[in-house]
Design a protein around this motif. Structure first.
Motif, PDB file in Angstrom:
ATOM      1  N   THR A 181       0.738  -0.952   0.149  1.00 11.13           N
ATOM      2  CA  THR A 181      -0.508  -0.340   0.144  1.00 11.13           C
ATOM      3  C   THR A 181       0.625   1.224   0.112  1.00 11.13           C
ATOM      4  O   THR A 181       0.786   2.273  -0.581  1.00 11.13           O
ATOM      5  N   ILE A 182       2.013   0.880   1.062  1.00 14.70           N
ATOM      6  CA  ILE A 182       2.653   2.235   1.223  1.00 14.70           C
ATOM      7  C   ILE A 182       3.415   2.255  -0.412  1.00 14.70           C
ATOM      8  O   ILE A 182       3.758   3.361  -1.155  1.00 14.70           O
ATOM      9  N   PHE A 183       3.921   1.658  -1.405  1.00 18.78           N
ATOM     10  CA  PHE A 183       4.643   1.266  -3.012  1.00 18.78           C
ATOM     11  C   PHE A 183       3.677   2.143  -3.756  1.00 18.78           C
ATOM     12  O   PHE A 183       4.260   3.057  -4.678  1.00 18.78           O
ATOM     13  N   ALA A 184       2.539   1.633  -3.094  1.00 17.98           N
ATOM     14  CA  ALA A 184       1.719   2.635  -4.261  1.00 17.98           C
ATOM     15  C   ALA A 184       0.794   4.038  -3.768  1.00 17.98           C
ATOM     16  O   ALA A 184       0.762   4.922  -5.017  1.00 17.98           O
ATOM     17  N   VAL A 185       0.811   3.844  -2.207  1.00 17.48           N
ATOM     18  CA  VAL A 185       0.715   5.801  -2.251  1.00 17.48           C
ATOM     19  C   VAL A 185       1.561   6.719  -2.695  1.00 17.48           C
ATOM     20  O   VAL A 185       2.296   7.533  -3.583  1.00 17.48           O
ATOM     21  N   HIS A 186       3.168   5.818  -2.510  1.00 19.82           N
ATOM     22  CA  HIS A 186       4.210   6.819  -2.697  1.00 19.82           C
ATOM     23  C   HIS A 186       4.597   6.706  -4.483  1.00 19.82           C
ATOM     24  O   HIS A 186       4.835   7.808  -4.961  1.00 19.82           O
ATOM     25  N   GLU A 187       4.167   5.694  -5.107  1.00 15.67           N
ATOM     26  CA  GLU A 187       3.790   6.311  -6.878  1.00 15.67           C
ATOM     27  C   GLU A 187       3.039   6.905  -7.579  1.00 15.67           C
ATOM     28  O   GLU A 187       3.404   8.096  -7.827  1.00 15.67           O
ATOM     29  N   SER A 188       1.943   7.262  -6.370  1.00 13.56           N
ATOM     30  CA  SER A 188       1.008   8.051  -7.212  1.00 13.56           C
ATOM     31  C   SER A 188       1.416   9.031  -6.590  1.00 13.56           C
ATOM     32  O   SER A 188       0.815  10.725  -7.067  1.00 13.56           O
ATOM     33  N   LEU A 189       1.983   9.017  -5.432  1.00 17.65           N
ATOM     34  CA  LEU A 189       2.686  10.900  -4.581  1.00 17.65           C
ATOM     35  C   LEU A 189       3.666  10.750  -5.384  1.00 17.65           C
ATOM     36  O   LEU A 189       3.245  12.898  -6.049  1.00 17.65           O
ATOM     37  N   ALA A 190       4.661  10.551  -5.944  1.00 16.00           N
ATOM     38  CA  ALA A 190       5.510  11.034  -7.062  1.00 16.00           C
ATOM     39  C   ALA A 190       4.918  11.271  -8.116  1.00 16.00           C
ATOM     40  O   ALA A 190       5.447  12.799  -8.296  1.00 16.00           O
ATOM     41  N   LYS A 191       3.627  10.894  -8.788  1.00 17.54           N
ATOM     42  CA  LYS A 191       3.197  11.083 -10.030  1.00 17.54           C
ATOM     43  C   LYS A 191       2.690  12.724  -9.697  1.00 17.54           C
ATOM     44  O   LYS A 191       2.860  13.627 -10.671  1.00 17.54           O
ATOM     45  N   ALA A 192       2.573  12.385  -8.782  1.00 19.53           N
ATOM     46  CA  ALA A 192       1.093  13.684  -7.878  1.00 19.53           C
ATOM     47  C   ALA A 192       2.148  14.972  -8.018  1.00 19.53           C
ATOM     48  O   ALA A 192       2.124  16.480  -8.705  1.00 19.53           O
ATOM     49  N   LYS A 193       3.518  15.019  -7.169  1.00 19.54           N
ATOM     50  CA  LYS A 193       4.774  16.130  -6.999  1.00 19.54           C
ATOM     51  C   LYS A 193       4.531  16.140  -8.612  1.00 19.54           C
ATOM     52  O   LYS A 193       5.244  17.519  -8.652  1.00 19.54           O
ATOM     53  N   LYS A 194       5.112  15.249  -9.404  1.00 21.16           N
ATOM     54  CA  LYS A 194       5.605  16.010 -11.001  1.00 21.16           C
ATOM     55  C   LYS A 194       4.269  17.042 -11.695  1.00 21.16           C
ATOM     56  O   LYS A 194       4.645  17.760 -11.674  1.00 21.16           O
ATOM     57  N   ASN A 195       3.111  16.465 -10.998  1.00 21.05           N
ATOM     58  CA  ASN A 195       2.629  17.128 -12.139  1.00 21.05           C
ATOM     59  C   ASN A 195       1.705  18.165 -11.881  1.00 21.05           C
ATOM     60  O   ASN A 195       2.088  19.060 -12.210  1.00 21.05           O
ATOM     61  N   GLY A 196       2.889  18.468 -10.403  1.00 22.98           N
ATOM     62  CA  GLY A 196       1.740  20.101  -9.326  1.00 22.98           C
ATOM     63  C   GLY A 196       2.977  20.518 -10.274  1.00 22.98           C
ATOM     64  O   GLY A 196       3.249  22.229  -9.693  1.00 22.98           O
ATOM     65  N   ALA A 197       4.788  19.863  -9.520  1.00 25.80           N
ATOM     66  CA  ALA A 197       5.448  20.651  -9.906  1.00 25.80           C
ATOM     67  C   ALA A 197       5.727  21.248 -11.667  1.00 25.80           C
ATOM     68  O   ALA A 197       6.216  22.981 -12.057  1.00 25.80           O
ATOM     69  N   MET A 198       5.104  20.455 -12.921  1.00 23.83           N
ATOM     70  CA  MET A 198       4.739  21.014 -14.109  1.00 23.83           C
ATOM     71  C   MET A 198       4.199  22.072 -14.033  1.00 23.83           C
ATOM     72  O   MET A 198       4.220  23.755 -14.614  1.00 23.83           O
ATOM     73  N   ALA A 199       2.539  22.005 -13.323  1.00 27.45           N
ATOM     74  CA  ALA A 199       1.915  23.151 -12.988  1.00 27.45           C
ATOM     75  C   ALA A 199       2.576  24.165 -12.592  1.00 27.45           C
ATOM     76  O   ALA A 199       2.090  25.280 -13.491  1.00 27.45           O
ATOM     77  N   SER A 200       3.231  24.005 -11.507  1.00 22.14           N
ATOM     78  CA  SER A 200       3.286  25.215 -10.742  1.00 22.14           C
ATOM     79  C   SER A 200       4.488  25.674 -11.495  1.00 22.14           C
ATOM     80  O   SER A 200       4.771  27.140 -11.821  1.00 22.14           O
ATOM     81  N   LEU A 201       5.351  25.149 -12.963  1.00 20.04           N
ATOM     82  CA  LEU A 201       6.440  25.632 -13.615  1.00 20.04           C
ATOM     83  C   LEU A 201       5.921  26.423 -14.538  1.00 20.04           C
ATOM     84  O   LEU A 201       6.143  27.807 -14.847  1.00 20.04           O
ATOM     85  N   ILE A 202       4.556  25.501 -15.052  1.00 20.34           N
ATOM     86  CA  ILE A 202       3.630  26.922 -15.610  1.00 20.34           C
ATOM     87  C   ILE A 202       3.695  28.258 -15.594  1.00 20.34           C
ATOM     88  O   ILE A 202       3.441  28.656 -15.982  1.00 20.34           O
ATOM     89  N   SER A 203       2.899  27.932 -14.085  1.00 25.55           N
ATOM     90  CA  SER A 203       2.287  29.240 -14.145  1.00 25.55           C
ATOM     91  C   SER A 203       3.473  30.042 -13.441  1.00 25.55           C
ATOM     92  O   SER A 203       3.223  30.920 -13.669  1.00 25.55           O
ATOM     93  N   ALA A 204       4.990  29.647 -13.258  1.00 24.94           N
ATOM     94  CA  ALA A 204       5.715  30.544 -12.898  1.00 24.94           C
ATOM     95  C   ALA A 204       6.154  31.104 -14.757  1.00 24.94           C
ATOM     96  O   ALA A 204       6.412  32.475 -13.900  1.00 24.94           O
ATOM     97  N   ARG A 205       6.159  30.341 -15.411  1.00 21.89           N
ATOM     98  CA  ARG A 205       6.696  30.785 -16.546  1.00 21.89           C
ATOM     99  C   ARG A 205       5.706  31.873 -17.442  1.00 21.89           C
ATOM    100  O   ARG A 205       6.305  32.192 -18.099  1.00 21.89           O
ATOM    101  N   SER A 206       4.633  31.652 -17.424  1.00 18.10           N
ATOM    102  CA  SER A 206       3.755  32.393 -17.651  1.00 18.10           C
ATOM    103  C   SER A 206       3.298  33.429 -16.964  1.00 18.10           C
ATOM    104  O   SER A 206       3.899  33.806 -16.721  1.00 18.10           O
ATOM    105  N   ILE A 207       2.957  33.989 -17.833  1.00 17.04           N
ATOM    106  CA  ILE A 207       2.387  35.430 -18.243  1.00 17.04           C
ATOM    107  C   ILE A 207       1.365  36.089 -17.242  1.00 17.04           C
ATOM    108  O   ILE A 207       0.086  36.019 -18.294  1.00 17.04           O
TER     109      ILE A 207
END
Length: 546
Positions: A181-207
């Protein structure tokens, strides 16, 4: 005659009685033979399994005969032997289950194996084989009792071990499920972090819409009143080395205004401060209109220039411009992934202007670099009085423990990097840097930067960012400043103490959560918004939501 007559009558009676007895005996004999015939006709095989016999009629009689014929001691031996085999299967099953779970219980596994062997060894003992299993004669009752005793002892031990192990196995199974269960949650968290980082990066770079609105309003104002916003000639204060000079590289009008206002409001002698703002050609007009409409308070001076006004900054001289042109030519059309965005940021000429400060301002001795995402909270004139000890760059170091050292930013597997630099050397921060331009010219730091930037065209020495070339250029020529001058992390770290922030001369919103964006950290946002010029009409019209 009389005698003769009596004798004949008695003999006749005797013969009749004898004939009746013979008849009765014959009938019983026939009935017995018929019964046997029926029995043997319906069940010709006496070796058939008892479990296969029907439960009614002649079969019941047949089982009764078999039971009378069988040896009860033999049945007892079979039952005990079967019990031993059942427990062998049980301990083998637990042993296999333990191996499947990969439990660290080798001692217990060995116990299970020994139990299984012990059960098998009992039946293989010569004394039991001879007297219980291989004999055609009667079973030795003493041997049977001893056999039963040994089996029961091992059954008792096996059950005790199984009861003890069962709870352990259940816990291990729960642990294994929890790990899954922890492994599955960790995978989901890593995916969510990656998506969040990408969204944050887009937001920061956009005007943001509000910034775009502000720039358009300012340009509209210039177009409507061209005479009002004519460029003025350079002032002598712009080149006066006795004043306090700042440089800000940015296209963000509202951010630059906050930096300038925060410096002036906290300066003891604001009329001695000079600001040099450099923007790209697209935004330089809006920047000039803003500061024309909202002059700096306290008598401070400010000049706004476009990058293109510095004629020496061309691709034949500046390696980053050459690399930027090459990157644009080789970049696929619709490339929007994370690495491309980071590379575009690292190749931004606006960021790399800082390596040409002595040539941009040849008459100045010292200059303070401020990033667009900082807020000044105290008077900064003390920075010009720090003894630089012949060093070029004055900055706050960021290393603690093994973090933020040179090894974190550069490729020390490359022989050039490994030969020239110490991987444990402490890194420092951009955002607030006091530069001794005379020492810079003496050390030829711009040449050093260009040499390494040319070597890193394929990005094998460092991957991205403006800090690695700075660490290389000012290696061993950086003066460490007290940490209270510059506190970082307000753009990504929600755990910075307010006591540390209040003591800081400069606070830096480095990270993607810039204070002018919706994703800003709310606990720090008011430290920036209090310097926003809310009385400016275009700020109100563009609905900054501050």
């Amino acid at each position: 005659m009389a005698v003769a007559t009596r004798g004949t009558r008695g003999g006749s009676t005797f013969r009749g009685l004898f004939s009746f007895r013979i008849f009765i005996s014959a009938m019983f004999s026939l009935l017995f033979i018929a019964t046997l015939s029926v029995l043997f006709t319906n069940n010709p095989s006496t070796s058939q399994d008892v479990s296969d016999l029907p439960t009614t009629g002649n079969a019941y009689v047949h089982r009764t005969f078999l039971a009378l014929k069988s040896d009860p001691l033999r049945t007892r031996v079979d039952l005990i032997h079967q019990q031993a085999k059942d427990h062998i299967a049980l301990v083998n099953a637990y042993g296999a289950y333990a191996r499947k779970l990969k439990l660290d219980i080798s001692k217990q596994l060995k116990t299970f194996d020994e139990l299984a062997h012990n059960f098998s060894d009992i039946a293989m003992k010569p004394v039991y084989q001879k007297s219980l299993f291989e004999t055609d004669g009667p079973i030795d009752e003493d041997a049977l009792k001893q056999f039963e005793k040994e089996v029961k002892e091992r059954v008792k031990i096996a059950r005790m071990i199984i009861v003890e192990a069962k709870e352990n196995y259940d816990n291990q199974l729960k642990i294994q499920k929890l790990k899954d269960t922890i492994f599955a949650v960790h995978e989901s968290l890593a995916k969510a972090k990656k998506n969040g980082a990408m969204a944050s990066l887009i937001s920061a770079r956009s005007i943001p819409k509000s910034l775009h609105c502000l720039a358009m309003r300012l340009m509209g104002e210039k177009i409507s009143n061209p005479e009002k916003y004519r460029d003025e000639g350079p002032k002598p204060e712009f080149e006066d080395p006795t004043l306090y000079h700042y440089v800000i590289f940015s296209d963000n009008v509202i951010a630059v205004s906050v930096v300038v206002r925060s410096v002036v409001k906290n300066a003891m002698e604001p009329w001695k401060h000079v600001f040099h703002v450099v923007a790209n050609r697209m935004n330089v007009g809006a920047m000039k209109v803003w500061f024309k409409m909202r002059p700096i308070e306290g008598g401070a001076f400010l000049e706004v220039k476009a990058v293109e006004e510095f004629a020496f900054l061309n691709s034949s001289y500046v390696p980053i411009l050459r690399q930027l042109e090459s990157a644009k030519m080789n970049q696929p059309e619709n490339a929007t992934n994370d690495s491309n965005m980071k590379n575009a940021k690292s190749l931004s000429m606006m960021d790399h202007l800082r390596f040409y400060l002595p040539e941009m301002y040849p008459k100045l001795y010292k200059i303070l670099l401020l990033d667009e995402d900082v807020v000044v909270q105290k008077d900064l004139t003390g920075l010009w009085n720090i003894d630089m000890e012949g060093k070029v760059n004055g900055a706050v170091e960021t290393c603690f423990g093994s973090f933020h050292r040179y090894a974190h930013y550069m490729n020390f597997s490359h022989p050039l990097i490994k030969e020239k630099f110490n991987p444990k050397a402490c890194a420092w921060a951009y955002g607030m840097n006091i530069f001794n331009l005379d020492a810079w010219r003496r050390e030829k730091c711009t040449d050093t930067y260009q040499y390494w930037q040319n070597l890193n065209e394929d990005q094998t020495l460092w991957k991205a960012g403006i800090l690695p070339p700075g660490l290389i250029t000012f290696y061993s020529t950086t003066k460490s400043l007290d940490k209270s001058w510059h506190v970082l992390g307000l753009g990504y770290n929600p755990s910075i103490s307010m006591d540390e922030i209040n003591k800081a001369a400069v606070i830096h919103y480095n990270g993607n959560m810039k204070p002018w964006l919706d994703i800003a950290l709310n606990q720090y946002k008011n430290l920036w918004t209090k310097y926003v010029d809310n009385d400016m009409e275009f700020v109100q019209m563009c609905n900054f939501g501050l």
